[in-house]
Design a protein around this motif. Sequence first.
Motif, PDB file in Angstrom:
ATOM      1  N   THR A   7       4.985  -1.127   9.478  1.00  0.00           N
ATOM      2  CA  THR A   7       4.536  -1.828  10.678  1.00  0.00           C
ATOM      3  C   THR A   7       3.364  -1.111  11.330  1.00  0.00           C
ATOM      4  O   THR A   7       2.493  -1.751  11.921  1.00  0.00           O
ATOM      5  N   GLY A   8       3.307   0.231  11.209  1.00  0.00           N
ATOM      6  CA  GLY A   8       2.236   0.991  11.839  1.00  0.00           C
ATOM      7  C   GLY A   8       0.951   1.036  11.043  1.00  0.00           C
ATOM      8  O   GLY A   8      -0.150   1.089  11.609  1.00  0.00           O
ATOM      9  N   VAL A   9       1.053   1.014   9.717  1.00  0.00           N
ATOM     10  CA  VAL A   9      -0.135   1.202   8.879  1.00  0.00           C
ATOM     11  C   VAL A   9      -1.144   0.078   9.050  1.00  0.00           C
ATOM     12  O   VAL A   9      -2.354   0.282   8.896  1.00  0.00           O
ATOM     13  N   ILE A  10      -0.675  -1.119   9.402  1.00  0.00           N
ATOM     14  CA  ILE A  10      -1.586  -2.253   9.522  1.00  0.00           C
ATOM     15  C   ILE A  10      -2.591  -2.058  10.646  1.00  0.00           C
ATOM     16  O   ILE A  10      -3.685  -2.635  10.626  1.00  0.00           O
ATOM     17  N   SER A  11      -2.250  -1.222  11.633  1.00  0.00           N
ATOM     18  CA  SER A  11      -3.166  -0.975  12.751  1.00  0.00           C
ATOM     19  C   SER A  11      -4.503  -0.417  12.255  1.00  0.00           C
ATOM     20  O   SER A  11      -5.573  -0.866  12.667  1.00  0.00           O
ATOM     21  N   GLY A  12      -4.434   0.580  11.364  1.00  0.00           N
ATOM     22  CA  GLY A  12      -5.657   1.150  10.813  1.00  0.00           C
ATOM     23  C   GLY A  12      -6.301   0.253   9.775  1.00  0.00           C
ATOM     24  O   GLY A  12      -7.531   0.176   9.672  1.00  0.00           O
ATOM     25  N   VAL A  13      -5.476  -0.443   9.006  1.00  0.00           N
ATOM     26  CA  VAL A  13      -5.994  -1.322   7.952  1.00  0.00           C
ATOM     27  C   VAL A  13      -6.887  -2.409   8.540  1.00  0.00           C
ATOM     28  O   VAL A  13      -7.959  -2.727   7.999  1.00  0.00           O
ATOM     29  N   LEU A  14      -6.480  -3.004   9.667  1.00  0.00           N
ATOM     30  CA  LEU A  14      -7.243  -4.092  10.268  1.00  0.00           C
ATOM     31  C   LEU A  14      -8.642  -3.668  10.686  1.00  0.00           C
ATOM     32  O   LEU A  14      -9.578  -4.479  10.688  1.00  0.00           O
ATOM     33  N   HIS A 146     -12.755   1.705   0.276  1.00  0.00           N
ATOM     34  CA  HIS A 146     -11.532   0.943   0.016  1.00  0.00           C
ATOM     35  C   HIS A 146     -10.281   1.768   0.338  1.00  0.00           C
ATOM     36  O   HIS A 146      -9.229   1.593  -0.294  1.00  0.00           O
ATOM     37  N   GLY A 147     -10.382   2.637   1.311  1.00  0.00           N
ATOM     38  CA  GLY A 147      -9.270   3.527   1.646  1.00  0.00           C
ATOM     39  C   GLY A 147      -8.026   2.807   2.114  1.00  0.00           C
ATOM     40  O   GLY A 147      -6.920   3.339   1.996  1.00  0.00           O
ATOM     41  N   TRP A 148      -8.179   1.585   2.622  1.00  0.00           N
ATOM     42  CA  TRP A 148      -7.004   0.848   3.110  1.00  0.00           C
ATOM     43  C   TRP A 148      -6.007   0.577   1.990  1.00  0.00           C
ATOM     44  O   TRP A 148      -4.804   0.449   2.244  1.00  0.00           O
ATOM     45  N   ARG A 149      -6.488   0.508   0.756  1.00  0.00           N
ATOM     46  CA  ARG A 149      -5.566   0.294  -0.367  1.00  0.00           C
ATOM     47  C   ARG A 149      -4.635   1.491  -0.537  1.00  0.00           C
ATOM     48  O   ARG A 149      -3.448   1.326  -0.850  1.00  0.00           O
ATOM     49  N   TYR A 150      -5.165   2.681  -0.340  1.00  0.00           N
ATOM     50  CA  TYR A 150      -4.333   3.885  -0.424  1.00  0.00           C
ATOM     51  C   TYR A 150      -3.364   3.938   0.750  1.00  0.00           C
ATOM     52  O   TYR A 150      -2.207   4.350   0.604  1.00  0.00           O
ATOM     53  N   MET A 151      -3.858   3.544   1.939  1.00  0.00           N
ATOM     54  CA  MET A 151      -2.993   3.539   3.126  1.00  0.00           C
ATOM     55  C   MET A 151      -1.722   2.735   2.860  1.00  0.00           C
ATOM     56  O   MET A 151      -0.609   3.163   3.182  1.00  0.00           O
ATOM     57  N   ILE A 152      -1.884   1.558   2.286  1.00  0.00           N
ATOM     58  CA  ILE A 152      -0.756   0.662   2.059  1.00  0.00           C
ATOM     59  C   ILE A 152       0.060   1.082   0.838  1.00  0.00           C
ATOM     60  O   ILE A 152       1.293   1.106   0.858  1.00  0.00           O
ATOM     61  N   GLY A 153      -0.625   1.434  -0.262  1.00  0.00           N
ATOM     62  CA  GLY A 153       0.047   1.732  -1.519  1.00  0.00           C
ATOM     63  C   GLY A 153       0.994   2.905  -1.450  1.00  0.00           C
ATOM     64  O   GLY A 153       2.025   2.940  -2.146  1.00  0.00           O
ATOM     65  N   ILE A 154       0.675   3.887  -0.596  1.00  0.00           N
ATOM     66  CA  ILE A 154       1.533   5.074  -0.459  1.00  0.00           C
ATOM     67  C   ILE A 154       2.947   4.690  -0.019  1.00  0.00           C
ATOM     68  O   ILE A 154       3.923   5.376  -0.337  1.00  0.00           O
ATOM     69  N   GLY A 155       3.072   3.560   0.669  1.00  0.00           N
ATOM     70  CA  GLY A 155       4.385   3.114   1.147  1.00  0.00           C
ATOM     71  C   GLY A 155       5.383   2.822   0.035  1.00  0.00           C
ATOM     72  O   GLY A 155       6.589   2.739   0.293  1.00  0.00           O
TER      73      GLY A 155
END
Length: 479
Positions: A7-14, A146-155
Amino acid sequence: MLFGYDTGVISGVLVVLGDDLGGREVTSSEKEAITALCAAGALVGAIIAGVTSDKYGRRPAIWFSSILFTIGAIVQATSYSIAQMCAGRFLIGLGIGSASMIVPLYIAEIAPARFRGRMISVDMIFLGTGSVLAYAFDAAFYKVNHGWRYMIGIGAIPSIVLGILLFWCPESPRQLMFHGRREQCESVIRRIYGNASELQVQEKMLSIEQGVNAAKSLNEEISITKSMRLLFWVPANLRAGIAACGLMFFQQFCGFNTLMYYSSTLFDIVGFSNPIAVGSVVAVVNWIFTVLSIFIIDRVGRRKLLLCTMWAMPICLVVAAVAFIWVPIDHRTLELTSDHIGWPAYLVLVAMILFVAFYVAGLGCVPWQANEFLPMEVRAMGTMMINVFNWGPNIIVSATFLTMMKQITPSGTFGFYAVLCFLGWIFVFFCFPECSQMTLEEVRNVFEHGFGVKHANEWRREYKRGEKARGPQKRQSKV
């Protein structure tokens, strides 16, 4: 932790999506859709878990959520379109909803009464830890291509670990007793109460068996329809449901999740050059005060903690609303008309930090423990309804926040949530009884006396005077 992270990671992804999804910039309405679909998935996941957990047990539902967390993270991290990203967020939401429904219920059923509040607070600590980790990885990959992919994938990593560690977790003893697996129930009780004498184990078994048999006597086979009828047609159950669901409703409509989903966007709007780093401050405050709550929740009590913290939340939101009057924003685009970061931006930041601190200390934690209000025969269905009142308003908040900021201005948006916070405080004062220190079987009696606020206070006075017997815990304090 997965709940908090996803729920928190989307803040940076957006903030950093750019044109990676379809070759053009993601619009505000698309950001709201990406965010809201996670909450929509969580609503569906909570319902599925609610209608199946009594039949199949608590552990299988948690396994199911771990699989969904893994698949959802992979789908999102490999997204090249808005549709794929939305599908991934919906899958993650299914996992979040299932876990958010089952985990507090599972903890409440395996925890000794005097540790129940603290153990559910530990769950909330890891939720806060997940949010902090989300912002940490958001900040780490902020400048990466494309760092947002790493942000999400780590989950996907902790979700796999969750599935493995579940092999060492017992099924709920009340569920085992409910399905006639008495020997396994006794084995779990001996694990939970490691220092208990044989007499104490048998008394605890008898207490659980009586509670389960009482539930079965009301409904030999608890179907979904019958469970819903018991929840809504039995006055005491209905009052318990209103108290639990109402508090969750106000938890969501206080506006906190606008910070979880849009804090980086919000601080970008007011002009901070590194909004993810600033948003991390909010996540750290969230974690610190979640940790503090574990030391005070059972000592102070749920009701008193809510009454002592919720009054300050609308004040913080009003301060933020007033500060936004002086922030130079084009309300049609939510873009700054000046490059200067003035005192209003810092005042918004301070107000949000204080708001989070007061929220987490009380309203952020207590609603997840409210399933203790619900009798065994409606507990799973009632907990599902609590999650409906969690994720339903969550969908509305996440899908409308940016639109409200444009339509009624930031000041109007924060003022709206301030009014709802104040109404929540009034609700707690009249409808939320104090049930800490009670066993789940004793809580049942509270709502036989209206909303039970006065009755619960009288019970606590008798308990402190030693007039309430506590069974095995009365004889040996180690249990």
